[in-house]
Motif scaffolding. Structure first.
Motif, mmCIF file in Angstrom:
data_model
loop_
_atom_site.group_PDB
_atom_site.id
_atom_site.type_symbol
_atom_site.label_atom_id
_atom_site.label_comp_id
_atom_site.label_asym_id
_atom_site.label_seq_id
_atom_site.Cartn_x
_atom_site.Cartn_y
_atom_site.Cartn_z
ATOM 1 N N ASP A 121 4.929 -13.358 49.677
ATOM 2 C CA ASP A 121 4.466 -13.085 48.312
ATOM 3 C C ASP A 121 2.997 -12.697 48.377
ATOM 4 O O ASP A 121 2.146 -13.516 48.765
ATOM 5 N N LEU A 122 2.693 -11.455 48.000
ATOM 6 C CA LEU A 122 1.307 -11.001 47.908
ATOM 7 C C LEU A 122 0.929 -10.980 46.430
ATOM 8 O O LEU A 122 1.586 -10.300 45.630
ATOM 9 N N GLU A 123 -0.118 -11.714 46.100
ATOM 10 C CA GLU A 123 -0.536 -11.856 44.703
ATOM 11 C C GLU A 123 -1.950 -11.324 44.527
ATOM 12 O O GLU A 123 -2.903 -11.882 45.092
ATOM 13 N N GLU A 124 -2.098 -10.219 43.749
ATOM 14 C CA GLU A 124 -3.416 -9.698 43.377
ATOM 15 C C GLU A 124 -4.326 -9.521 44.598
ATOM 16 O O GLU A 124 -5.508 -9.890 44.568
ATOM 17 N N VAL A 125 -3.780 -8.953 45.668
ATOM 18 C CA VAL A 125 -4.518 -8.825 46.925
ATOM 19 C C VAL A 125 -5.450 -7.622 46.881
ATOM 20 O O VAL A 125 -5.041 -6.511 46.523
ATOM 21 N N THR A 126 -6.697 -7.848 47.257
ATOM 22 C CA THR A 126 -7.682 -6.771 47.391
ATOM 23 C C THR A 126 -8.198 -6.767 48.829
ATOM 24 O O THR A 126 -8.564 -7.821 49.365
ATOM 25 N N LEU A 127 -8.220 -5.570 49.433
ATOM 26 C CA LEU A 127 -8.697 -5.439 50.814
ATOM 27 C C LEU A 127 -9.625 -4.242 50.896
ATOM 28 O O LEU A 127 -9.273 -3.136 50.477
ATOM 29 N N ARG A 128 -10.824 -4.476 51.420
ATOM 30 C CA ARG A 128 -11.817 -3.408 51.563
ATOM 31 C C ARG A 128 -12.259 -3.307 53.015
ATOM 32 O O ARG A 128 -12.286 -4.291 53.747
ATOM 33 N N PHE A 129 -12.616 -2.072 53.402
ATOM 34 C CA PHE A 129 -13.307 -1.834 54.654
ATOM 35 C C PHE A 129 -14.587 -1.079 54.302
ATOM 36 O O PHE A 129 -14.550 0.121 54.019
ATOM 37 N N GLY A 130 -15.710 -1.789 54.301
ATOM 38 C CA GLY A 130 -16.952 -1.175 53.843
ATOM 39 C C GLY A 130 -16.851 -0.845 52.366
ATOM 40 O O GLY A 130 -16.486 -1.687 51.543
ATOM 41 N N ASP A 131 -17.138 0.407 52.042
ATOM 42 C CA ASP A 131 -17.057 0.846 50.646
ATOM 43 C C ASP A 131 -15.655 1.321 50.273
ATOM 44 O O ASP A 131 -15.401 1.678 49.120
#
Length: 610
Positions: free
Chosen positions: A309-319
């Motif tokens: 279950d992925l919930e509201e996942v945010t993933l960034r690499f730099g900008d």
């Protein structure tokens, strides 16, 4: 394919006789690697305009054939001749690019003295645009090669060959690391490109789309078949049917001889020695089992109600934001394909599931009973210092499959390593390493499989067997793959990363993904042409004409759909008549292509009507 001496003159012409010019000729060519003979007395030729797909098991000699044919490797014996002035372009699997340079220097390094020469060439511009090297948000001609992903480097290497005119284009696994959209574009480009084509690929959809002849490399031989992958499979099935008849007669004779030998000890000792020798010769000549990959179901751990279950996942690499409040749920038994352009985050999503990456926001919840097996694109997991058998026993010596126990040696035989158990892992070919990697993964008995480009470097026979196993595999499956054939065969649903940071469900599968990408590009082009143009109202007369055209397209669609159904029935009725099947298949593909064009026209027209 019968050998013919190359004709003088322009290699790309047909000559005065009307027959195609022979560009490359192999005469009784033999080439060995160590103690393994890869090519044995091979004679074949490539003529102008031919489009040849090369298939065969990993390690059978496909790449060696290309390198001998292009004179990158010398033949141990025999002769390789080229037509005078022959221009060859070759893309190898390594795809080496000049270090420290840019995309522009790698692609346009030769043949163009000034920028206006290529900028004024529509064919060159089409290649650069098709492979996303111009008018692209993430890649351009001035981008440094250092730091490019595998897919981006593949696009650059391909462009470097496609922008130049050649008499013979040789491509070794060109679809590796390309996304679904890139493979579709490459197939369309090669269908219209002039010159001969010789391509090694495991992509069965690509073979059918592009190639008119198929070469099968194996046992030191090269066998030629007319048609693409579908025709090749039909021809192999017919060959197997004939061989089965011969084998059935052999087995009857074998049983009779063995029964005769077993008529009691007193009788056996009185039999003439030549009869005993004849029976034992039959046994010794018994052909080995077909070298297929017979995978078993390794999922023995029960999955609960929740898997991922992925919930509201945010993933960034730099900008750069890959995922923006992404929500996704995977349940037990889900079979999902994940598609998207290179760099959209497909591999990153798998790495989130196995906790190799941690999101900046949101949660990734993993079910308590989940035992995941992750097949990455790299083969770094393999211990190069071990031998093949030791590499398997490092994971386990014995595994229970159903009610049976199989040793590591037995499993190696099932995976096509019957004679390779003592070979160092470091000496395996790319396809063999990939197969061993998959075997070690499955020996861990996972109940969730996460496969990142599993079809890379695997031969078509291995893919067919893998698909057959996955059909009945009871666990959860997530596949990242550009191989449309594999996706449609192994998965039930398709989801896409379309660049908005979220996952989109695609009920129409890969075709819907490509249609969305085309629509997105058209939308961007339309906005660039002026925001008010699309909103301008149509005159009433234009609307009437458009509606009549819409009705005509609907009638044509109905006719084409009926014809497709008739052709499908005719194919089933003439399955044993290869010539008729080839004719029907060609007509079916043409009909399907026309239907797709009519559907696209209908969609475009209907979208513009109020």
């Amino acid at each position: 394919m019968s050998p013919a001496r190359p004709n003088p003159g322009n290699p790309g012409s047909s000559g005065n006789s009307g027959n195609p010019v022979n560009l490359v000729n192999l005469e009784a060519v033999t080439r060995a690697h160590g103690s393994t003979v890869l090519l044995r007395q091979v004679s074949a030729g490539v003529s102008a305009g031919e489009r040849i797909g090369v298939v065969g098991r990993n390690g059978s000699g496909k790449t060696t054939l290309l390198e001998v044919l292009t004179r990158r490797q010398p033949a141990d014996s025999g002769r390789v001749t080229h037509a005078s002035g022959l221009r060859i372009g070759m893309l190898d699997q390594a795809g080496d690019l000049p270090a420290g340079s840019t995309v522009r220097e790698a692609v346009l390094r030769a043949g163009f003295a000034a920028e206006h020469e290529w900028a004024g060439d529509a064919a060159v511009r089409a290649v650069l645009a098709g492979l996303g090297l111009v008018d692209s948000g993430d890649l351009g001609l001035d981008t440094p090669l250092a730091g490019l992903s595998g897919g981006e480097r593949r696009r650059v290497g391909l462009a470097g060959q496609l922008v130049h005119d050649t008499d013979l284009l040789v491509l070794d696994e060109p679809t590796n690391h390309l996304d679904v959209e890139g493979v579709a574009w490459l197939a369309g480009h090669l269908r219209t490109r002039r010159g001969a084509l010789l391509v090694v690929t495991h992509d069965r959809w690509f073979l059918d789309e592009v190639c008119q002849t198929t070469w099968e490399v194996g046992d030191g031989r090269v066998r030629a078949f007319d048609g693409g992958y579908a025709a090749y499979v039909l021809a192999r099935a017919e060959r197997a049917r004939q061989a089965a008849g011969v084998e059935a007669r052999r087995q009857n004779l074998l049983r009779k001889e063995l029964a005769w030998l077993r008529r009691g000890p007193p009788a056996r000792t009185s039999k003439p020695k030549f009869r005993i020798a004849a029976a034992q010769a039959l046994i010794a000549d018994e052909p080995p089992a077909r070298d297929t990959v017979s995978l078993q179901s390794f999922a023995t751990h029960r999955l609960g109600r929740s898997v991922y279950d992925l919930e509201e996942v945010t993933l960034r690499f730099g900008d750069r934001v890959l995922f923006d409040r992404l929500t996704w749920r995977l349940g037990p038994g889900d079979r999902t394909a994940l598609v998207g352009v290179n760099g959209s985050g497909k591999t990153s999503l798998l790495r989130l599931l196995v906790s190799e990456l941690v999101p900046q926001a949101g949660q990734v919840r993993v079910g308590r009973t989940v035992r995941a097996g992750y097949l990455s694109q790299q083969v770094v997991e393999l211990p190069g210092h071990l031998r093949v058998l030791d590499a398997v026993e490092e994971v386990g010596r014995v595994i229970r499959v159903g009610r049976a126990e199989l040793s590591a040696t037995q499993l190696l035989e099932r995976f096509g390593f019957a004679t390779r158990g003592h070979t160092p892992v470091a000496d395996l070919s790319g396809g063999e390493r990939r197969r061993l990697q998959l075997l070690r993964l499955l020996m861990g008995e996972p109940n969730v499989l996460l496969l990142d480009e599993p079809t890379n470097d695997l031969d078509t026979d291995t893919l067919t067997a893998l698909e057959d196993v996955l059909d009945g595999w009871p666990g959860t499956l997530v596949v990242v793959s550009h191989d449309r054939y594999f996706v449609e065969r192994a998965c039930d649903t398709v989801v896409a990363l379309l660049g908005d940071g979220r996952l989109s469900e695609l009920p129409g599968g890969v075709e819907e993904y490509l249609a969305r990408r085309r629509a997105d590009r058209a939308d961007r082009a339309g906005r660039g042409a002026g925001p008010d143009r699309a909103d301008r109202p149509r005159p009433a007369r234009d609307q009437r004409v458009a509606r009549r055209e819409l009705a005509r397209l609907e009638r044509r669609l109905a006719v084409l759909e009926r014809r497709e159904a008739e052709l499908q029935q005719a194919l089933a009725a003439h399955a044993t008549d290869y010539q008729r099947v080839s004719e029907l298949d060609a007509e079916l593909r043409a009909t399907a292509s026309e239907r797709e064009g009519v559907e696209n026209s209908w969609l475009d027209l209907s979208d513009n009507l109020p």
